[in-house]
Motif scaffolding. Structure first.
Motif, PDB file in Angstrom:
ATOM      1  N   PRO A  41      80.312  37.165  18.403  1.00 46.60           N
ATOM      2  CA  PRO A  41      81.291  36.465  19.243  1.00 46.60           C
ATOM      3  C   PRO A  41      80.575  35.026  19.434  1.00 46.60           C
ATOM      4  N   THR A  42      81.471  34.031  19.535  1.00 46.86           N
ATOM      5  CA  THR A  42      81.040  32.928  20.257  1.00 46.86           C
ATOM      6  C   THR A  42      82.056  32.158  20.884  1.00 46.86           C
ATOM      7  N   ASP A  43      81.902  30.942  21.371  1.00 49.95           N
ATOM      8  CA  ASP A  43      82.977  30.559  22.293  1.00 49.95           C
ATOM      9  C   ASP A  43      84.204  29.935  21.507  1.00 49.95           C
ATOM     10  N   SER A  44      84.141  30.061  20.244  1.00 55.31           N
ATOM     11  CA  SER A  44      85.453  29.694  19.481  1.00 55.31           C
ATOM     12  C   SER A  44      86.023  30.778  18.497  1.00 55.31           C
ATOM     13  N   SER A  45      85.140  31.374  17.627  1.00 53.76           N
ATOM     14  CA  SER A  45      85.547  32.616  17.088  1.00 53.76           C
ATOM     15  C   SER A  45      84.357  33.544  16.571  1.00 53.76           C
ATOM     16  N   TYR A  46      84.605  34.715  16.114  1.00 52.45           N
ATOM     17  CA  TYR A  46      83.451  35.425  15.511  1.00 52.45           C
ATOM     18  C   TYR A  46      82.931  34.525  14.395  1.00 52.45           C
ATOM     19  N   ALA A  47      81.522  34.523  14.401  1.00 54.72           N
ATOM     20  CA  ALA A  47      80.775  33.982  13.408  1.00 54.72           C
ATOM     21  C   ALA A  47      79.798  34.997  12.620  1.00 54.72           C
ATOM     22  N   THR A 146      64.600  32.361  17.267  1.00 52.10           N
ATOM     23  CA  THR A 146      64.800  31.316  16.254  1.00 52.10           C
ATOM     24  C   THR A 146      66.302  30.968  16.361  1.00 52.10           C
ATOM     25  N   PRO A 147      66.268  29.688  15.923  1.00 48.22           N
ATOM     26  CA  PRO A 147      67.877  29.243  15.518  1.00 48.22           C
ATOM     27  C   PRO A 147      68.498  29.765  14.420  1.00 48.22           C
ATOM     28  N   LEU A 148      69.805  30.126  14.346  1.00 50.91           N
ATOM     29  CA  LEU A 148      70.254  31.151  13.253  1.00 50.91           C
ATOM     30  C   LEU A 148      71.363  30.196  12.368  1.00 50.91           C
ATOM     31  N   LEU A 149      71.328  30.299  11.069  1.00 50.09           N
ATOM     32  CA  LEU A 149      72.250  29.944  10.332  1.00 50.09           C
ATOM     33  C   LEU A 149      73.680  30.761  10.440  1.00 50.09           C
ATOM     34  N   SER A 150      74.843  29.849  10.609  1.00 46.34           N
ATOM     35  CA  SER A 150      76.030  30.609  10.912  1.00 46.34           C
ATOM     36  C   SER A 150      77.230  29.833  10.106  1.00 46.34           C
ATOM     37  N   THR A 151      78.343  30.695   9.961  1.00 49.71           N
ATOM     38  CA  THR A 151      79.471  30.371   9.660  1.00 49.71           C
ATOM     39  C   THR A 151      80.675  30.950  10.429  1.00 49.71           C
ATOM     40  N   THR A 152      82.167  30.429  10.527  1.00 48.63           N
ATOM     41  CA  THR A 152      82.825  31.348  10.823  1.00 48.63           C
ATOM     42  C   THR A 152      83.223  32.423  10.017  1.00 48.63           C
ATOM     43  N   PRO A 161      90.289  32.863  11.196  1.00 47.12           N
ATOM     44  CA  PRO A 161      89.153  33.733  11.636  1.00 47.12           C
ATOM     45  C   PRO A 161      89.570  35.055  11.793  1.00 47.12           C
ATOM     46  N   LEU A 162      88.558  36.204  11.507  1.00 53.74           N
ATOM     47  CA  LEU A 162      88.555  37.612  12.102  1.00 53.74           C
ATOM     48  C   LEU A 162      88.286  37.501  13.536  1.00 53.74           C
ATOM     49  N   ASN A 163      89.021  38.423  14.392  1.00 51.68           N
ATOM     50  CA  ASN A 163      88.761  38.344  15.760  1.00 51.68           C
ATOM     51  C   ASN A 163      88.323  39.959  16.251  1.00 51.68           C
ATOM     52  N   ASP A 164      89.069  40.874  15.381  1.00 51.97           N
ATOM     53  CA  ASP A 164      88.706  42.206  15.923  1.00 51.97           C
ATOM     54  C   ASP A 164      87.518  42.790  15.398  1.00 51.97           C
TER      55      ASP A 164
END
Length: 216
Positions: A41-47, A146-152, A161-164
């Motif tokens: 989870p992030t402050d916008s949606s699941y990534a 380490t920084p991570l590669l991500s996408t919504t 985006p999926l939220n459950d």
């Protein structure tokens, strides 16, 4: 070298949304270390996230989303130092980033040499960077070290985006090594700001209000 083999069902880590258990985040980080994809989870949606230096994991991440190489992926960073490592940031950009960080913003910047070429935009050599304002995402970044590669986390062919977490686990059980369940998210995308030109350009409006940064 041991690589992650995704079992029939993704591992589910149920954590406290504000004070996530370090032991569970450490276990989730081990899945990343082994080449797996993790939903967080992030402050916008699941990534969905992967290690930045793992080519096979990055390929799996694009495949899960149905993305081609021209789609900007985002580097999730723990702090400003992480952003400065992976993107070229001048003084004006730094001031803007510091004002907006952490928060629901993604900034497009020129990628540094630290970013693998396969990850940056093929023609523009740019990368999206952000520091999420979510205790669980930050704790995972800290555990992964380490920084991570991500996408919504959006299913191919869908727009929302999926939220459950349970649904995420069910739908992507053969592609995700783990799902971190901290409840539902804000379900609103980040605001994307392109900083590669002479003036900042708002590419997409989301949770972050450009007016807060003096851009409206």
């Amino acid at each position: 070298v041991f690589r992650c083999i995704v079992s029939a069902m993704s591992q589910l880590f149920v954590v406290h949304p504000e004070n996530p258990q370090p032991r569970l985040l450490k276990q989730a980080a081990q899945f990343l270390q082994a080449g797996g994809l993790v939903a967080v989870p992030t402050d916008s949606s699941y990534a969905v996230v992967a290690r930045l230096d793992d080519k096979a994991a990055a390929d799996s991440l694009r495949k899960l989303r149905g993305l081609d190489e021209r789609h900007h992926l985002t580097v999730l960073c723990l702090n400003m130092a992480g952003i400065s490592q992976f993107a070229h940031v001048d003084n004006a950009q730094f001031r803007l980033l510091k004002q907006a960080t952490p928060g629901p913003w993604t900034f497009i910047l020129e990628a540094s040499r630290e970013v693998p070429r396969r990850v940056s935009h093929p023609s523009r050599k740019t990368i999206g960077v952000r520091v999420p304002d979510h205790p669980v995402a930050l704790a995972l970044l800290e555990a992964a070290d380490t920084p991570l590669l991500s996408t919504t986390l959006i299913a191919p062919g869908e727009e929302e985006p999926l939220n459950d977490p349970e649904e995420i686990r069910e739908r992507f059980q053969h592609q995700l090594a783990a799902v971190i369940d901290a409840g539902s998210c804000a379900l609103e995308p980040t605001t994307i700001i392109d900083l590669t030109g002479s003036t900042p350009v708002v590419v997409r409006r989301g949770r972050g209000d450009p007016a807060d940064l003096g851009l409206d």
